[in-house]
Design an enzyme around this catalytic site. Structure first.
Site, PDB file in Angstrom:
ATOM      1  N   LYS A 156      66.976  62.775  38.717  1.00 48.99           N
ATOM      2  CA  LYS A 156      66.406  63.653  37.499  1.00 48.99           C
ATOM      3  C   LYS A 156      66.287  63.011  36.362  1.00 48.99           C
ATOM      4  CE  LYS A 156      69.516  65.037  34.755  1.00 48.99           C
ATOM      5  NZ  LYS A 156      69.869  64.656  33.353  1.00 48.99           N
TER       6      LYS A 156
ATOM      7  N   ASN B  68      75.698  59.057  33.820  1.00 51.35           N
ATOM      8  CA  ASN B  68      74.787  59.671  32.789  1.00 51.35           C
ATOM      9  C   ASN B  68      75.791  60.760  31.829  1.00 51.35           C
ATOM     10  OD1 ASN B  68      74.358  61.449  34.782  1.00 51.35           O
ATOM     11  ND2 ASN B  68      72.647  62.197  33.961  1.00 51.35           N
TER      12      ASN B  68
ATOM     13  N   GLU C 209      43.107 111.692  45.354  1.00 49.48           N
ATOM     14  CA  GLU C 209      44.448 111.255  45.954  1.00 49.48           C
ATOM     15  C   GLU C 209      44.545 112.071  47.261  1.00 49.48           C
ATOM     16  OE1 GLU C 209      46.279 108.899  44.902  1.00 49.48           O
ATOM     17  OE2 GLU C 209      44.948 108.477  43.034  1.00 49.48           O
TER      18      GLU C 209
ATOM     19  N   GLY D 247      51.760 108.247  32.536  1.00 47.17           N
ATOM     20  CA  GLY D 247      50.582 107.901  33.667  1.00 47.17           C
ATOM     21  C   GLY D 247      49.692 106.544  33.081  1.00 47.17           C
TER      22      GLY D 247
ATOM     23  N   SER E 218      74.928  48.014  46.822  1.00 47.63           N
ATOM     24  CA  SER E 218      75.364  49.215  47.351  1.00 47.63           C
ATOM     25  C   SER E 218      76.615  49.638  46.758  1.00 47.63           C
ATOM     26  CB  SER E 218      75.896  49.097  48.756  1.00 47.63           C
ATOM     27  OG  SER E 218      74.492  49.020  49.375  1.00 47.63           O
TER      28      SER E 218
ATOM     29  N   ARG F 223      62.463 100.949  41.651  1.00 51.26           N
ATOM     30  CA  ARG F 223      62.728 100.560  43.400  1.00 51.26           C
ATOM     31  C   ARG F 223      63.037  99.133  43.590  1.00 51.26           C
ATOM     32  NH1 ARG F 223      58.020 102.641  46.955  1.00 51.26           N
ATOM     33  NH2 ARG F 223      56.845 102.696  45.010  1.00 51.26           N
TER      34      ARG F 223
ATOM     35  N   ALA G  75      51.597  97.073  32.303  1.00 50.14           N
ATOM     36  CA  ALA G  75      52.837  96.612  32.767  1.00 50.14           C
ATOM     37  C   ALA G  75      53.930  97.255  32.225  1.00 50.14           C
ATOM     38  CB  ALA G  75      52.614  94.937  32.300  1.00 50.14           C
TER      39      ALA G  75
ATOM     40  N   ARG H 282      64.367  66.313  41.102  1.00 48.75           N
ATOM     41  CA  ARG H 282      64.596  67.145  39.993  1.00 48.75           C
ATOM     42  C   ARG H 282      63.727  67.086  38.745  1.00 48.75           C
ATOM     43  NH1 ARG H 282      70.910  66.960  38.896  1.00 48.75           N
ATOM     44  NH2 ARG H 282      70.287  68.522  37.317  1.00 48.75           N
TER      45      ARG H 282
END
Length: 452
Positions: A338, A373, A159, A83, A392, A18, A12, A320
């Site tokens: 949430k 909150n 290769e 390499g 409501s 790129r 890694a 969430r």
């Protein structure tokens, strides 16, 4: 040789120029999980006893991520970019020499399947000393070719630039991953030579060295997709498409219904129970677990949420992180939650925000309700009791507690606790002035005439 005595070496150290990104290549997400995380996951599923991640000296971010995944993960440093063979050599100080298997993988090979690694390891257990992952390519251009002898044993990886015309006609190509008998790992890596053209040391020389030493070399052939590396944003997008197709097929075969599978997107850790219906354009972020017989309607987004059996979510719902829906709960259209515990049978049908809250069993939250909150500095908790009814367009100013069975009148701004079974109404008193409308229109007409 113990079947579980396996060491995994993950290369890694590549910077992934790129990708054109400040983020190291192996930390770019595939299905909301870093590429390297996928490779570590497969290594853990395989039962590896040690996972060695090879990084460059300046890659603390990669090292920290790798070590955070499991106590079995350690890191080693490739001091200079010389390499793949040199990178693998960086593991020698921590790879034991006794019997076992070493799997050398690439940190961006996130599409490798655990079963493939098992097959490669089994070949070592069955007597091979080197096993290479291969695939049959429709177009082998630019791939390393796997050259096999008359017996079918692997003799070399060549290769394309070094291949003869005959070797270029070979369609069996190098998939990157390699398994090596741990008793030969050190000696084979120490024999790797520096390439005169590049000055680098290549892991692909291992099969040729092994064959010349009389060691048995084999190939495990799998689909080309599994060998895919990610070197660019285009590659990452292609890998995402492959991953999502695999995961959709897995979900469908596990008893999940999707009306339009191609419009549903999963994270690497998404869990969905059988008999669940997922409508089009649903996105699952990380950390979602959905039970059985759930309906998730179109255009909903879930992240860090637990949804128990028989719930109804959406359309256009956003769950969430920290949301938990109890059995049979409903979260309807244009509802956002949430860090909210929505207990069994509770209903939040539309146009509502519930955050940092508990909604008790069988409670009903009316349209336009908000748990207020946040005070600009701290988050506060709202506790809504079982069977409560919130009218409501109510605002519940936390911290506040609504008792079991309590009612809150529509349009109320609740700033104090409401007792169980009580009715709370907190809004301005309605006032009416008879004839005011007609008088207002008459006066406005006169003003308009004067201006004209």
């Amino acid at each position: 040789m113990s079947v579980n005595d396996t060491t995994v070496v993950i290369l890694a150290a590549g910077k992934g120029t790129r990708m054109k990104s400040a983020l190291p290549k192996v930390l770019h997400p595939l299905a909301n999980r870093p590429l390297l995380g996928h490779v570590i996951d497969k290594s853990l599923e395989l039962g590896a006893k040690k996972i060695i991640t090879i990084v460059a000296p300046s890659m603390e971010e990669v090292s920290n991520f790798a070590r955070s995944q499991s106590p079995l993960v350690v890191t080693a440093i490739q001091k200079e970019p010389k390499g793949t063979g040199d990178a693998a050599r960086a593991s020698l100080a921590v790879v034991p020499d006794e019997a076992g298997t070493v799997l050398v993988l690439f940190g961006d090979a996130a599409l490798l399947e655990t079963e493939t690694l098992r097959l490669m390891r089994q070949q070592i257990l069955d007597g091979a000393q080197v096993v290479v992952l291969g695939f049959e390519a429709e177009d082998p251009t630019n791939y390393g070719r796997l050259v096999c002898g008359t017996t079918g044993a692997l003799t070399a990886i060549v290769e394309e630039k070094d291949a003869s015309d005959e070797e270029r006609r070979i369609t069996l190509c190098n998939g990157g991953a390699m398994a090596i008998d741990r008793r030969h790992f050190r000696s084979l890596l120490e024999q790797l030579k520096v390439s005169g053209a590049s000055g680098e040391v290549y892991l692909t020389e291992v099969p040729e060295l092994a064959a010349k030493a009389g060691l048995a070399c084999a190939v495990v052939t799998r689909d080309e997709d599994e060998s895919m590396g990610v070197d660019s944003r285009l590659d990452l997008a292609s890998a995402e498409k492959i991953f999502q197709t695999r995961r959709r097929n897995f979900m469908l075969s596990s008893g999940v219904t999707m009306r339009d599978p191609e419009s549903v997107f999963f994270s690497a850790d998404t869990i969905i129970g059988r008999d669940t219906l997922i409508e089009p354009n649903v996105v699952f972020g990380p950390g979602v677990r959905v039970g059985e017989d759930v309906t998730i309607k179109a255009f909903s987004h879930l992240e860090g949420a637990i949804v128990e059996n028989k719930c109804d979510v959406g359309p256009f719902a956003r769950l969430r992180p920290g949301t938990k829906l109890g059995v049979g709960a409903k979260v309807g259209n244009f509802v956002e939650t949430k860090k909210a515990d929505i207990e069994a049978g509770a209903k939040i049908s539309h146009l509502t925000y519930i955050g940092d809250a508990r909604v008790g069993a069988e409670a009903n939250i009316g349209a336009g309700t908000i748990t207020c909150n946040y005070d600009g500095f701290n988050k506060h908790f709202t506790d809504i009791g079982a069977g409560a009814f919130i009218g409501s367009n109510s605002s519940l100013v936390a911290p506040v507690k609504i008792g079991d069975g309590a009612n809150v009148g529509a349009g109320s701004v609740i700033t104090k606790d409401v007792a169980a079974d009580a009715l709370a109404v907190a809004r301005g008193r309605q006032m009416e002035k008879a004839g005011w409308g007609a008088s207002f229109r008459k006066n406005q007409s006169k003003l308009k005439d004067m201006k004209d």
